[in-house]
Design a protein around this motif. Sequence first.
Motif, PDB file in Angstrom:
ATOM      1  N   ALA A 122       0.852  -1.207   0.000  1.00  0.00           N
ATOM      2  CA  ALA A 122       0.000   0.000   0.000  1.00  0.00           C
ATOM      3  C   ALA A 122       0.883   1.250   0.000  1.00  0.00           C
ATOM      4  CB  ALA A 122      -0.895  -0.013   1.241  1.00  0.00           C
ATOM      5  N   LEU A 123       1.918   1.233   0.857  1.00  0.00           N
ATOM      6  CA  LEU A 123       2.791   2.414   0.922  1.00  0.00           C
ATOM      7  C   LEU A 123       3.524   2.607  -0.402  1.00  0.00           C
ATOM      8  CD1 LEU A 123       3.753   4.684   2.706  1.00  0.00           C
ATOM      9  CD2 LEU A 123       5.640   3.229   3.455  1.00  0.00           C
ATOM     10  N   ALA A 124       3.998   1.464  -0.981  1.00  0.00           N
ATOM     11  CA  ALA A 124       4.701   1.559  -2.285  1.00  0.00           C
ATOM     12  C   ALA A 124       3.726   2.129  -3.331  1.00  0.00           C
ATOM     13  CB  ALA A 124       5.183   0.174  -2.701  1.00  0.00           C
ATOM     14  N   ALA A 125       2.465   1.702  -3.269  1.00  0.00           N
ATOM     15  CA  ALA A 125       1.464   2.221  -4.239  1.00  0.00           C
ATOM     16  C   ALA A 125       1.337   3.730  -4.069  1.00  0.00           C
ATOM     17  CB  ALA A 125       0.116   1.543  -3.991  1.00  0.00           C
ATOM     18  N   ALA A 126       1.244   4.192  -2.804  1.00  0.00           N
ATOM     19  CA  ALA A 126       1.075   5.642  -2.558  1.00  0.00           C
ATOM     20  C   ALA A 126       2.291   6.403  -3.088  1.00  0.00           C
ATOM     21  CB  ALA A 126       0.908   5.889  -1.056  1.00  0.00           C
ATOM     22  N   LEU A 127       3.495   5.884  -2.763  1.00  0.00           N
ATOM     23  CA  LEU A 127       4.707   6.602  -3.214  1.00  0.00           C
ATOM     24  C   LEU A 127       4.804   6.582  -4.742  1.00  0.00           C
ATOM     25  CD1 LEU A 127       7.295   5.405  -0.514  1.00  0.00           C
ATOM     26  CD2 LEU A 127       6.118   7.608  -0.677  1.00  0.00           C
ATOM     27  N   LEU A 128       4.454   5.413  -5.348  1.00  0.00           N
ATOM     28  CA  LEU A 128       4.550   5.344  -6.821  1.00  0.00           C
ATOM     29  C   LEU A 128       3.558   6.338  -7.439  1.00  0.00           C
ATOM     30  CD1 LEU A 128       5.603   4.055  -9.423  1.00  0.00           C
ATOM     31  CD2 LEU A 128       3.829   2.294  -9.204  1.00  0.00           C
TER      32      LEU A 128
END
Lengths: 218, 316, 665, 490
Positions: free
Chosen positions: C323-329
């Motif tokens: 989820a965090l990687a999705a937000a940063l991406l």
Amino acid sequence: MTVELATRLIDVLGALLLFTMLVILASGQLFRAIYAVALQAVFLGIAGAVLAAATGNPDLWVIAGITIVVKAFVLPWLLIRVVRTVQISREIEPAIPMTLTLIAASGIVVLAFHLNASLGPVRQTITGNALPVGVTLILIGVLVMASRRKALVQMVGLFASENGIFFTAMAISQGMPLIIEIGVILDVVLGALVMGILVLRVRSSVDTDIADLESLKG
Amino acid sequence: MERTQHIVRIATETGLLVLLGPLVTGYVQKLKARLQCRRGASLLQPYRDLAKLLRKGTVRSDTATPFFRAVPALVLAATVTAATMLPVLWAPSGPALLPVGDSILLLGLLALARFLLAIGALDAGGAFGGMVASREMTVGLLVEPALMLAVFSVAVAAGTTDLGELAARRDSLAALSWQAPDLLALFGMLILALAETGRIPVDNPDTHLELTMLHEGMLLEHSGPGLACIALATHVKQLVTLTLVATLFFPPGLARGLAPPEIALALGAFAAKVLLLATFLAVVESSYAKLRFFRVPQFLGLGLVSAFLALALRVL
Amino acid sequence: MDGQPPLTRIVVWLGHLLVLAGALGGAAFALSVLAGGAAAPPHLALPRLFPFAEMSLSVDGLSAFFLVVVALVTAAAAIYGPSYLGAHAKAPVLQTFALAAFVACMALVCCAGDAMTFLLAWEGMTLASWVLVVSDPREENARAGLLYLVMAHAGTAALLVVFLTLADHAQAFDFAALRSAARGLDGRTRTALFMLALAGFGAKAGVVPLHVWLPKAHPAAPSHVSALMSGVMLKIALYGIFRFGFDLLAPASGPLPASWGWTVLLLGSASAVIGVLLALQQHDLKRLLAYHSVENVGIILIGAGLAMVLGGGRGPQPLATLALAAALLHTLNHAAFKGLLFLGAGSVLARTGIRNMEELGGLARRMPWTAWLFLLGAIAISALPPLNGFVSEWMTFQALLLGGVRLGGASGLLAGVAASMLALTGGLAAACFAKAFGVTFLGRPRSSHAEHARESPAPMIAGMALLALACIALGLAPGFAMPLFDRPTAELLGGLGASAVVTARGPLVLTAGGPVNGLEATAISMTVAAALFALLAAAAWVVSGWPREAPRRLAPTWTCGMTPTARFDYTATAFAKPLRLIFAAVYRPRRQIERETGPSPYVLRRLAYTGEVVDLAETMIYARVKHWVNATAQEIREYSTGRIHGYIGFVLVTLTVALLVFARP
Amino acid sequence: MTSNLLWLAPLVPFAAGLAMLLVRDRRALAALDVGSSLAVLALAAAIARRVAVSGPVSALGVFRADDLAVLFLLLVGLLAVAVAIATVGWMRQELARGQMRKDRLRWYFALVHGFIATMVVTVLADNLGILWIAMEGTTITSALLVGFHGDKHGLEAAWKYIIVTTIGISFGLFGTVLVYGAAVAAHGEVFAGAMNWSSIAAIAHKLDPGIIRIGFIFVVVGYGTKAGLAPVHMWLPDAHSQAPTPVSALLSGALIKCALLGIIRFHTIARGACGPEFSGGLLLLFGIMSVVVATPFIIVQHDIKRLLGYHSVEHVGIVALGLGFGGRLGTYGALLHVINHGVTKALVFLVAGDAIGRYGTRDMRVIKGYLGVAPFAGTLLLMGAFSLAGTPPFSIFVSELIILRAGLAAGRYASVAIFLLMVVVIFAGLILHVGQMAFGTAEATVDRQREARSPLLGMLLLSSVMVLLGLSIPASLDRLLARATEIVLG
């Protein structure tokens, strides 16, 4: 001049000062108010003399003398000269209904004496009822300024409240140092002069009483 | 070896979908004609139309940009790429060796096709292109989320959004046996399938009145081979939608190995499912009247709500 | 830069090249830090400007990542800037200097190691962008600038309280001390501080109730600055939320308080849907893009909120990282395609001087490069497959479904609602950009300016191309970008780096270390799908274009036999009409039609249509607050009568009251 | 430690004032003005160095310069110089525009220097009586300056100014008398230097709390009227808006601070006698009232100078708030805020004066496009407005930050919340007004003559100090503030 006699004399003079204050408050005529202030200054001078005798402090004699000369004669003379050159009606119109001012005045007297009662042991150093009388004179002086329309009456109120301060100052253990007293009286005179100039300037340019101007607001 | 077998499988499945696409449309037209007591055109009529179009010349609008010519090819490519992600005959056993995409990518590609068609319609300028593009996008923005929610309601139970994996798990896992959410999801999917394939209640595929057609309106300016590509894309899209419904809700019949009887059985099952759904389309088409466009959102809203409820029930 | 005196041209070019060099340097440094793995973050102590606060810079994973975001869009804007400023500039030298200050402040905020530097850089960023917004001193720009400043200042006031409370407990300003002090606080105060920080940063990031200034301020700035403001400045505010949510206020161990994650998630969903709904009805190109920034900030917050919910052991660890990687991406993606779109809109504005779509049209044939780059940006922002918008939305969907919804119960339902909002947003964005691209670039030109538009000069195209390249690269091979997120995710959530969860073998394959409730089954490969798509497109192109002697003919578009004119083209207002009907409750549409008929009521001489859509947040909240504040102020002002007796009376009353109340011990 | 610098500091401006009465030519008067102001600043710096080296210095038994006094002296000196430099160009423009009559120039300069002299005495006075006399002196000189233009509004403002502040100051005198009485009572008999603040502060803990409590209330209300604390602030906007621009700058920048110094002196005594809660609480109450009362008037104000007047009321409130929060941080922040606000307010008044001169009106709705008319002054106006509103790169943000932190440390969350809310609302109001003034396009009738050099020089001096203090606090100033805080906390 024993201390008890001095204290009783100060109390009497305090009462007299209070009386003159009420005269100013209730006076309808301008000249009557000015004479009352002059009378107040005389009583102040007498109080100074009494304290000088009681405490043997030579400065107090000088101060009493100056007070009577300046406050009883110079300032009233200045006020009367301004009144004569300005030719305004001599009545004092109240800005706030008279009954209200009288109630406020009585409230102030009660407050002053209540304050005095709440004070601790330090009261002995101030001879007699100098403190409550002083506070009353100041507050009623300001009340006069707040409740009368004419500028000159406001000046009278100012001088009255300053008399209150001097009364307490003298009563507090032999009065303040001489140069301070003289400086203060000098300032009062200068203040009165400037106020007089302002009143005359407005009278000559706009011909209304300076205290009625109220265009600066919001 | 494993990888090449995987590629062959995908190629055959996609080829099957592309070739059978027009046949399904022909079948639906035929069934509709029959229901309306007409003989109707033959089942192979769509193939003849496509062949005719490939041979015809092109008439292009003078205001269109060079991009306009590329739109048909891109739309067909997007639809066929979407088709590769559907398990038609085989259910994959382990993790995909050469993964192409999952259900979200499939729906994304269909959305891309719709977007490009709308851009093509706007490109030619003129009132009809703009109107149809606006209406198609409006229908699109109501159908897409509903489809996604329906797929999600099943994917959440299966734990994956990859369609092959999902179909494989569907019949193996007891937990995925039929429950209330599946029924709601199926109901929602059927409503949305009507909209996705541009059938009667939402859009009329047979009309020529510019003001009423939705999907056909976007083909207005295309001609010749371009029109053929888009027509083929429409047929394939229809079959992809039906296969998606079949994969999500009627899992049995997918083969495991390469043995010929297994494949034949899988083929039969696939044919049965598609014909069943095609019949549903034809029956609905001939028994309902077309909704006024501003009533369509209520109709699709029904689909959206039932899809969401399916997801909600799956969770609660 | 043709219209400017030579000296100005040189200064502006020099300024922008300096900014470009800074951006590239910054990017290199940030990438080195990100590649540095678990090495200690580089720390630089600044000179002691203030006796009570020691100022320092420290660049950890999160800061480095946001530096990359800043560098990417700054590089494009620096290339784009000079030629844009030439034709359009009011005070180019001032704008160049303000741009440099603006970018420097943004970088400083990311690298700030203590509260004082953070606050100074934060307000410096606001001031520099305000100067750019009002550099073209028209009336509405000044008003937009004012609203922006007031909202930003209110946000800073909230941040001030949070920083100072922490600093007071820590008796120091640097983040390490704040972090340990926050750990000492009890749960309730920490939640209160977080909500205050969320409000402060939300005001700057344009989260829904506080977004009103964004569509007014961003379009007022020159376009490459709007790109920076929308693409990057909003991210700096999100950086703040990440820094406080995951790092400063986080408890020593265990999950973050549930209320944090869900608030952020729901705010994000609301922002996403309301942002895109309002964007749909805008006909000013740059306002439309500004509203879309609200939407994309919402999407990022959905990812961030989910990571907060799943983090620290409440949900499966790999999904929290996902989820965090999705937000940063999505932060990186949005910076890229929003920057591209704003630069495209700027190039249209530079060439035609018009921002209103209704007066444009037919630009694709006259400005091909700008048109197709704008289309690429449109496809990316609508989250359509081949490009990067789809990838981050796909990852957010995966995290929402497999992480959020599987939590079950009420939280599962909330995640379901967020998923449906996200799906709706995707559809709405596609409709909005079909309108934006179609009405602006396709069809016939509807004004003389659009008629005579020429393609923009090379540097502007180069600026746009750089961002387009970023979009394509992130779209086709997202797997290779995953290592970029390793360090931030590892630092913020601990444990797995992003690339462990999302295997970086070329295609984006979502596999975790070992099966986590069936996680490893979902795998897509953007590269293979894109290759297949290209192959099939080529095949179809060849088949349909087979060298045949079939006649090719040009003819006017079919309009039932009439000769088509520009008036026939579908306008943006008409395009968005069906949506005005469907979402009437949100828009509260109001329209007014004046019909001037000839002798008989059926002979129509003139028809004037004026329609208007209302931004609910603005009318319900802001208009009312402004009216109330002015009304009370006016009321109080009546009290000062200006009479001297009043003045003296107040002195007397104040003294007596003070004596009564305070004199007694 | 005696030093004759102390009695020289007030004498120089006083002598210059008298000398100016004899001179008629404008340039000579201007030169004398700038020269004497520079002398005051030089003397202030010398005294500061002397005090830094060898601690508090006294002279003639009446004057005494401790670190607190030096801080205020430096501010008065700096403002005197900046205003003097700005007056050179401003006076020429005023004469050209017929606002000022040539024959009354010498009275104007003389009064300004009398005003500066009395302020210096107020700051350096150790004897509380002399402090009062000097305060009354400032009232008299500035009253004449406020009414200098002689128009109806000017005289009205002067009258209100002199009456209300004289009442206030008489309360101050009564408070001084009471404190003096308490000191004498505590000491048993009249001792040498009984009225000196240093000696009273030394025996503060022995004083009778009852009478000190009444005395402090009189002083706070009295000198508070002079400083412009709400609700006794109403004369301030009238006086500051009608006074000539340099006088307004001095009034808002320096005079208010001297009144605050008076309150701070008695605050120290009261802390010693009846503990920090009493006087701190009273100051906090007045501070909050000032900030709250000033807000509505700033939002709906139309007259630029009245707006700045009300803004001064707010900032005096903030200083009182700082003192009210108390503790090392609160007092440090309050003293720093005195410097910051003094410098910034003087700058904005000078710029506003230039704008009023050019547009011929004070109504902010009429003044438009000032950035176009006078680019340098316009930018300084924006910088000043941002600084007043408390945005970071400028100095007031730093002092507000410290005061906020002190507030949070003292646990007074309610007043911090009110303070922040009012600051944000005032920010909106101020930037709205100044934004309307700076942007847009000016009408043709506006006087677009080139900006005179000397006012710009004065403004640049002030703005450079403002930005310098905004970005960092120099070590020497930091030490001075720390020592002054020690003195205030007793």
